[in-house]
Motif scaffolding. Structure first.
Motif, PDB file in Angstrom:
ATOM      1  N   ARG A  14       0.838  -1.211   0.000  1.00 28.20           N
ATOM      2  CA  ARG A  14       0.000   0.000   0.000  1.00 28.20           C
ATOM      3  C   ARG A  14       0.864   1.249   0.000  1.00 28.20           C
ATOM      4  O   ARG A  14       0.647   2.177  -0.788  1.00 28.20           O
ATOM      5  CB  ARG A  14      -0.947   0.014   1.202  1.00 28.20           C
ATOM      6  CG  ARG A  14      -1.851   1.270   1.215  1.00 28.20           C
ATOM      7  CD  ARG A  14      -2.714   1.344   2.445  1.00 28.20           C
ATOM      8  NE  ARG A  14      -1.974   1.411   3.687  1.00 28.20           N
ATOM      9  CZ  ARG A  14      -1.397   2.512   4.170  1.00 28.20           C
ATOM     10  NH1 ARG A  14      -1.422   3.645   3.496  1.00 28.20           N
ATOM     11  NH2 ARG A  14      -0.769   2.483   5.333  1.00 28.20           N
ATOM     12  N   SER A  17       2.586   1.965  -3.259  1.00 24.92           N
ATOM     13  CA  SER A  17       1.644   2.423  -4.280  1.00 24.92           C
ATOM     14  C   SER A  17       1.265   3.886  -4.088  1.00 24.92           C
ATOM     15  O   SER A  17       0.754   4.516  -5.005  1.00 24.92           O
ATOM     16  CB  SER A  17       0.370   1.571  -4.249  1.00 24.92           C
ATOM     17  OG  SER A  17      -0.410   1.889  -3.095  1.00 24.92           O
ATOM     18  N   LEU A  19      -1.084   4.815  -2.098  1.00 21.81           N
ATOM     19  CA  LEU A  19      -2.506   4.863  -1.742  1.00 21.81           C
ATOM     20  C   LEU A  19      -2.696   5.035  -0.245  1.00 21.81           C
ATOM     21  O   LEU A  19      -1.922   4.508   0.556  1.00 21.81           O
ATOM     22  CB  LEU A  19      -3.208   3.572  -2.178  1.00 21.81           C
ATOM     23  CG  LEU A  19      -3.280   3.298  -3.682  1.00 21.81           C
ATOM     24  CD1 LEU A  19      -3.815   1.886  -3.927  1.00 21.81           C
ATOM     25  CD2 LEU A  19      -4.157   4.326  -4.368  1.00 21.81           C
ATOM     26  N   THR A  20      -3.741   5.740   0.118  1.00 15.83           N
ATOM     27  CA  THR A  20      -4.125   5.827   1.524  1.00 15.83           C
ATOM     28  C   THR A  20      -4.917   4.574   1.880  1.00 15.83           C
ATOM     29  O   THR A  20      -5.355   3.824   0.988  1.00 15.83           O
ATOM     30  CB  THR A  20      -5.019   7.061   1.781  1.00 15.83           C
ATOM     31  OG1 THR A  20      -6.260   6.872   1.062  1.00 15.83           O
ATOM     32  CG2 THR A  20      -4.337   8.352   1.357  1.00 15.83           C
ATOM     33  N   GLN A  21      -5.121   4.359   3.168  1.00 10.41           N
ATOM     34  CA  GLN A  21      -5.940   3.222   3.591  1.00 10.41           C
ATOM     35  C   GLN A  21      -7.349   3.340   3.019  1.00 10.41           C
ATOM     36  O   GLN A  21      -7.939   2.359   2.588  1.00 10.41           O
ATOM     37  CB  GLN A  21      -5.991   3.136   5.118  1.00 10.41           C
ATOM     38  CG  GLN A  21      -4.694   2.665   5.720  1.00 10.41           C
ATOM     39  CD  GLN A  21      -4.768   2.552   7.238  1.00 10.41           C
ATOM     40  OE1 GLN A  21      -5.642   3.126   7.881  1.00 10.41           O
ATOM     41  NE2 GLN A  21      -3.844   1.802   7.800  1.00 10.41           N
ATOM     42  N   GLU A  23      -8.281   4.852   0.223  1.00 10.94           N
ATOM     43  CA  GLU A  23      -8.261   4.587  -1.216  1.00 10.94           C
ATOM     44  C   GLU A  23      -8.140   3.087  -1.494  1.00 10.94           C
ATOM     45  O   GLU A  23      -8.827   2.554  -2.378  1.00 10.94           O
ATOM     46  CB  GLU A  23      -7.117   5.356  -1.877  1.00 10.94           C
ATOM     47  CG  GLU A  23      -7.340   6.859  -1.873  1.00 10.94           C
ATOM     48  CD  GLU A  23      -6.090   7.668  -2.139  1.00 10.94           C
ATOM     49  OE1 GLU A  23      -6.238   8.845  -2.531  1.00 10.94           O
ATOM     50  OE2 GLU A  23      -4.961   7.142  -1.956  1.00 10.94           O
ATOM     51  N   LEU A  24      -7.298   2.398  -0.736  1.00 10.62           N
ATOM     52  CA  LEU A  24      -7.167   0.956  -0.922  1.00 10.62           C
ATOM     53  C   LEU A  24      -8.454   0.242  -0.526  1.00 10.62           C
ATOM     54  O   LEU A  24      -8.891  -0.683  -1.212  1.00 10.62           O
ATOM     55  CB  LEU A  24      -5.978   0.398  -0.134  1.00 10.62           C
ATOM     56  CG  LEU A  24      -5.702  -1.089  -0.328  1.00 10.62           C
ATOM     57  CD1 LEU A  24      -5.485  -1.438  -1.803  1.00 10.62           C
ATOM     58  CD2 LEU A  24      -4.501  -1.512   0.503  1.00 10.62           C
ATOM     59  N   GLU A  26     -11.391   1.368  -0.815  1.00  9.84           N
ATOM     60  CA  GLU A  26     -12.325   1.565  -1.928  1.00  9.84           C
ATOM     61  C   GLU A  26     -12.039   0.563  -3.046  1.00  9.84           C
ATOM     62  O   GLU A  26     -12.957  -0.038  -3.605  1.00  9.84           O
ATOM     63  CB  GLU A  26     -12.210   2.995  -2.454  1.00  9.84           C
ATOM     64  CG  GLU A  26     -13.228   3.333  -3.515  1.00  9.84           C
ATOM     65  CD  GLU A  26     -13.174   4.787  -3.946  1.00  9.84           C
ATOM     66  OE1 GLU A  26     -13.596   5.057  -5.078  1.00  9.84           O
ATOM     67  OE2 GLU A  26     -12.721   5.640  -3.164  1.00  9.84           O
ATOM     68  N   LEU A  27     -10.771   0.373  -3.381  1.00 11.63           N
ATOM     69  CA  LEU A  27     -10.417  -0.607  -4.417  1.00 11.63           C
ATOM     70  C   LEU A  27     -10.797  -2.023  -3.998  1.00 11.63           C
ATOM     71  O   LEU A  27     -11.155  -2.846  -4.834  1.00 11.63           O
ATOM     72  CB  LEU A  27      -8.917  -0.542  -4.722  1.00 11.63           C
ATOM     73  CG  LEU A  27      -8.426   0.695  -5.452  1.00 11.63           C
ATOM     74  CD1 LEU A  27      -6.909   0.658  -5.586  1.00 11.63           C
ATOM     75  CD2 LEU A  27      -9.083   0.829  -6.814  1.00 11.63           C
ATOM     76  N   SER A  33     -12.043   2.871   5.663  1.00 10.73           N
ATOM     77  CA  SER A  33     -10.603   2.601   5.752  1.00 10.73           C
ATOM     78  C   SER A  33     -10.274   1.696   6.930  1.00 10.73           C
ATOM     79  O   SER A  33      -9.184   1.141   6.996  1.00 10.73           O
ATOM     80  CB  SER A  33      -9.825   3.911   5.863  1.00 10.73           C
ATOM     81  OG  SER A  33     -10.157   4.586   7.054  1.00 10.73           O
ATOM     82  N   VAL A  57      -5.005  -5.833  -7.423  1.00 11.90           N
ATOM     83  CA  VAL A  57      -4.461  -4.481  -7.222  1.00 11.90           C
ATOM     84  C   VAL A  57      -2.938  -4.469  -7.296  1.00 11.90           C
ATOM     85  O   VAL A  57      -2.348  -3.623  -7.969  1.00 11.90           O
ATOM     86  CB  VAL A  57      -4.939  -3.894  -5.872  1.00 11.90           C
ATOM     87  CG1 VAL A  57      -4.222  -2.588  -5.556  1.00 11.90           C
ATOM     88  CG2 VAL A  57      -6.454  -3.677  -5.897  1.00 11.90           C
TER      89      VAL A  57
END
Length: 111
Positions: A14, A17, A19-21, A23-24, A26-27, A33, A57
């Motif tokens: 993470r 990448s 990405l914030t917690q 954002e991850l 969401e993916l 989060s 991801v």
């Protein structure tokens, strides 16, 4: 056997990448989060949806995330394969195909 998640691998992927917690999460299909936070802190174990999303991801197989649990399962399967092979060799002398399959499984699981 309890599934153990390598929290450092997940957190490292993470962070690399960017990405914030949130954002991850969401993916991964979550609106919160806290899912990622709990995974990264070892409070929550990953379910199959998370494991598949992790591979999608980050392009890494779930076994990277579950390395300790994977090795333990591999060890146990090899042990059972040896026992099964021994029984088959005694009970079914013409079962060469099964024995070859089990031999390959045992070799694959060797450290």
């Amino acid at each position: 056997m309890s599934i153990r998640c390598n929290t450092l691998v997940l957190r490292g992927c993470r962070r690399r990448s960017g990405l914030t917690q949130n954002e991850l999460a969401e993916l991964f299909g979550s609106r919160r989060s806290s899912l990622i936070s709990r995974l990264e802190n070892g409070v929550r174990r990953p379910d199959i949806t998370v494991l598949i999303a992790y591979e999608v991801v980050f392009g890494s197989p779930p076994r990277d995330l579950l390395n300790d649990s994977y090795r333990e399962a591999e060890r146990r399967v090899a042990m059972r394969a040896r026992a099964l092979k021994a029984r088959i060799e005694i009970r079914e002398p013409n079962a060469r195909h099964k024995v070859e399959f089990l031999d390959a499984l045992i070799r694959q699981s060797a450290p």
